[in-house]
Design an enzyme around this catalytic site. Structure first.
Site, PDB file in Angstrom:
ATOM      1  N   ASP A  40       0.828  -1.202   0.000  1.00 63.56           N
ATOM      2  CA  ASP A  40       0.000   0.000   0.000  1.00 63.56           C
ATOM      3  C   ASP A  40       0.867   1.259   0.000  1.00 63.56           C
ATOM      4  O   ASP A  40       1.979   1.254   0.521  1.00 63.56           O
ATOM      5  CB  ASP A  40      -0.919  -0.026   1.248  1.00 63.56           C
ATOM      6  CG  ASP A  40      -2.063   0.961   1.118  1.00 63.56           C
ATOM      7  OD1 ASP A  40      -2.356   1.421  -0.005  1.00 63.56           O
ATOM      8  OD2 ASP A  40      -2.676   1.282   2.154  1.00 63.56           O
ATOM      9  N   ASN A  88     -10.720  -3.333  -5.766  1.00 67.85           N
ATOM     10  CA  ASN A  88      -9.989  -2.349  -6.569  1.00 67.85           C
ATOM     11  C   ASN A  88     -10.681  -2.027  -7.903  1.00 67.85           C
ATOM     12  O   ASN A  88     -10.336  -1.048  -8.559  1.00 67.85           O
ATOM     13  CB  ASN A  88      -8.542  -2.798  -6.838  1.00 67.85           C
ATOM     14  CG  ASN A  88      -7.639  -2.684  -5.626  1.00 67.85           C
ATOM     15  OD1 ASN A  88      -6.680  -3.421  -5.469  1.00 67.85           O
ATOM     16  ND2 ASN A  88      -7.935  -1.731  -4.738  1.00 67.85           N
ATOM     17  N   TRP A  89     -11.684  -2.842  -8.286  1.00 64.34           N
ATOM     18  CA  TRP A  89     -12.442  -2.524  -9.516  1.00 64.34           C
ATOM     19  C   TRP A  89     -13.211  -1.225  -9.362  1.00 64.34           C
ATOM     20  O   TRP A  89     -13.698  -0.659 -10.333  1.00 64.34           O
ATOM     21  CB  TRP A  89     -13.422  -3.661  -9.859  1.00 64.34           C
ATOM     22  CG  TRP A  89     -12.744  -4.964 -10.182  1.00 64.34           C
ATOM     23  CD1 TRP A  89     -12.730  -6.080  -9.401  1.00 64.34           C
ATOM     24  CD2 TRP A  89     -11.989  -5.297 -11.357  1.00 64.34           C
ATOM     25  NE1 TRP A  89     -12.001  -7.084 -10.015  1.00 64.34           N
ATOM     26  CE2 TRP A  89     -11.544  -6.622 -11.218  1.00 64.34           C
ATOM     27  CE3 TRP A  89     -11.634  -4.581 -12.519  1.00 64.34           C
ATOM     28  CZ2 TRP A  89     -10.772  -7.272 -12.179  1.00 64.34           C
ATOM     29  CZ3 TRP A  89     -10.860  -5.224 -13.482  1.00 64.34           C
ATOM     30  CH2 TRP A  89     -10.442  -6.550 -13.307  1.00 64.34           C
ATOM     31  N   ARG A 208       2.363  -5.039   6.031  1.00 65.11           N
ATOM     32  CA  ARG A 208       1.563  -4.044   5.307  1.00 65.11           C
ATOM     33  C   ARG A 208       2.310  -2.719   5.309  1.00 65.11           C
ATOM     34  O   ARG A 208       2.664  -2.198   6.377  1.00 65.11           O
ATOM     35  CB  ARG A 208       0.180  -3.850   5.940  1.00 65.11           C
ATOM     36  CG  ARG A 208      -0.610  -2.809   5.140  1.00 65.11           C
ATOM     37  CD  ARG A 208      -2.026  -2.610   5.602  1.00 65.11           C
ATOM     38  NE  ARG A 208      -2.664  -1.676   4.672  1.00 65.11           N
ATOM     39  CZ  ARG A 208      -3.899  -1.789   4.212  1.00 65.11           C
ATOM     40  NH1 ARG A 208      -4.655  -2.768   4.592  1.00 65.11           N
ATOM     41  NH2 ARG A 208      -4.392  -0.903   3.365  1.00 65.11           N
TER      42      ARG A 208
HETATM   43  C1  FPP Z   1      -2.268   0.104  -3.176  1.00 63.75           C
HETATM   44  O1  FPP Z   1      -1.708   1.385  -3.148  1.00 63.75           O
HETATM   45  C2  FPP Z   1      -1.657  -0.620  -4.256  1.00 63.75           C
HETATM   46  C3  FPP Z   1      -2.338  -1.232  -5.258  1.00 63.75           C
HETATM   47  C4  FPP Z   1      -3.808  -1.269  -5.338  1.00 63.75           C
HETATM   48  C5  FPP Z   1      -1.631  -1.857  -6.344  1.00 63.75           C
HETATM   49  C6  FPP Z   1      -0.392  -2.539  -5.933  1.00 63.75           C
HETATM   50  C7  FPP Z   1       0.344  -2.937  -7.127  1.00 63.75           C
HETATM   51  C8  FPP Z   1       1.674  -2.906  -7.237  1.00 63.75           C
HETATM   52  C9  FPP Z   1       2.557  -2.508  -6.155  1.00 63.75           C
HETATM   53  C10 FPP Z   1       2.330  -3.372  -8.456  1.00 63.75           C
HETATM   54  C11 FPP Z   1       1.984  -4.795  -8.717  1.00 63.75           C
HETATM   55  C12 FPP Z   1       3.000  -5.421  -9.509  1.00 63.75           C
HETATM   56  C13 FPP Z   1       2.825  -6.543 -10.204  1.00 63.75           C
HETATM   57  C14 FPP Z   1       3.989  -7.106 -10.857  1.00 63.75           C
HETATM   58  C15 FPP Z   1       1.523  -7.186 -10.361  1.00 63.75           C
HETATM   59  P1  FPP Z   1      -2.657   2.621  -3.378  1.00 63.75           P
HETATM   60  O2  FPP Z   1      -2.675   2.910  -4.818  1.00 63.75           O
HETATM   61  O3  FPP Z   1      -3.989   2.343  -2.768  1.00 63.75           O
HETATM   62  O4  FPP Z   1      -1.908   3.736  -2.595  1.00 63.75           O
HETATM   63  P2  FPP Z   1      -2.578   4.908  -1.742  1.00 63.75           P
HETATM   64  O5  FPP Z   1      -3.291   4.241  -0.587  1.00 63.75           O
HETATM   65  O6  FPP Z   1      -1.406   5.720  -1.309  1.00 63.75           O
HETATM   66  O7  FPP Z   1      -3.498   5.652  -2.658  1.00 63.75           O
END
Ligand code: FPP
Length: 265
Positions: A40, A88-89, A208
C-alpha cells in the site's frame, strides 16, 4: 556506499553495511516460511512528488522486483503479494487499466530470471474478470515456472478473502451433494483445501506498508495466527532493509498459537 558480495542459494547479492548488520541479527534457520504483503501507499508516494498515481504503481513494480529477489535470497519459501483486490475494480477505469498492464510488464522482463532462480509463479484469485492479456501473461508465467521447486511467488489478483471463502463453501457443498464428502468429514483442514492456498502453509508473517492498520479482505482465513508487521513506509520506498527489520522483529515475537508461554507453566 561500500558493499560486500554475499553468497547464497539464489546467487550473489550486494549488501550495504546496514543490511549486513541487521542480517547478522537474524537467525537464518528461522526465516518465516510464508510471507504475505499488502503493498500500500503507491498513490500517496506519487502525490507527494507531484506525480500521477501511475508513477507510484510503476515504482511499486520496481519494489516488487527487489522484494522477490531478496525474499528468494533470504530463503523465504512462499511470498504472497496482494496486487489487486476484488474491491480495486471501484477505482477509475484509467487506473485499473494501468494496474492491469503491470503483471504482463513484470513477467515479460522478470520471467527469465524467475526461471533461472527456481521461482514458481501462481495466481491467487478469480481469473474470470481479469483481462485476457493478464490471464495470458500469468498462464505463461505459470507454465514456464511449473517445474521449478524453489520459492513460490503468489500474485493475488482479483482476490478477495470473503469471495474466496464463499467460493470454497460452494465447492464443498457441491462435493457434499455429489456424495464425495459427508458432513462429518468437514474440518478446518478439509476446508483449507478448498481455498486458493490449498496445500500451502499459512503465512507466518504479514507485512503491510503505507501506514494503515487493517487487513483489507486479504487472506482472512489464513492469517488467523500470522504475525502482523505494519510500517508507514510507502510501498515504492519499501526496501531490503525494511524486510530485514520485519523478519528480525518476527523472530523476537513469541508465537503461542493459543498456548501459554513456557515460563507461565
Ligand atoms: C495500493 O496502493 C496498491 C495497489 C492497489 C496496487 C499494488 C500494485 C503494485 C505494487 C504493483 C503490482 C505489480 C505486479 C507485478 C503485479 P494505493 O494505490 O492504494 O496507494 P494509496 O493508498 O497511497 O493511494
Amino acid at each position: 556506499m561500500p558493499c560486500r558480495r554475499e553468497k547464497s542459494g539464489a546467487g550473489q547479492m550486494e549488501l550495504t553495511p546496514r543490511e549486513e548488520e541487521i542480517l547478522k541479527e537474524i537467525d537464518r534457520d528461522r526465516i518465516p516460511v510464508h510471507v504475505a504483503m499488502i503493498m500500500d501507499g503507491n498513490g500517496r508516494w506519487a502525490r507527494e512528488r507531484g506525480l500521477p498515481r501511475s508513477a507510484g504503481h510503476r515504482q511499486g513494480v520496481e519494489t516488487v522486483r527487489e522484494v522477490v529477489r531478496f525474499s528468494n535470497y533470504l530463503g523465504i519459501k512462499v511470498l504472497t503479494l496482494f496486487a489487486f483486490s476484488t474491491e480495486n475494480w471501484r477505482r477509475p477505469l484509467q487506473e485499473i487499466d494501468f494496474l492491469m498492464s503491470l503483471p504482463e510488464q513484470y513477467l515479460q522482463s522478470e520471467l527469465p530470471e524467475l526461471v533461472r532462480n527456481n521461482v514458481r509463479v501462481k495466481l491467487l484469485g478469480d481469473p474470470e474478470r481479469l483481462p485476457e492479456k493478464v490471464r495470458r501473461a500469468i498462464a505463461k508465467g505459470l507454465e514456464a515456472t511449473s517445474s521449478n521447486s524453489g520459492m513460490l511467488l503468489n500474485f493475488a489478483l482479483n482476490y478477495g478473502a470473503r469471495m474466496e471463502i464463499v467460493r470454497a463453501v460452494r465447492a464443498m457443498l457441491r462435493d457434499l451433494q455429489q456424495g464425495k464428502l459427508k458432513e462429518t468429514d468437514i474440518s478446518e483442514e478439509l476446508f483449507a483445501g478448498y481455498l486458493y492456498t490449498a496445500g500451502l502453509p499459512d503465512p507466518d508473517l504479514l507485512i503491510r506498508t503505507g501506514g494503515e492498520f487493517r487487513i483489507s479482505n486479504f487472506l482472512l482465513w489464513q492469517l488467523a495466527y500470522s504475525e502482523l508487521w505494519f510500517t508507514s513506509v510507502y510501498w515504492p520506498d519499501f526496501g531490503r532493509i525494511h524486510l530485514l527489520q520485519a523478519i528480525r522483529d518476527f523472530q523476537q515475537r513469541e508465537r503461542r498459537f493459543g498456548r501459554i508461554s513456557p515460563e507461565q507453566r
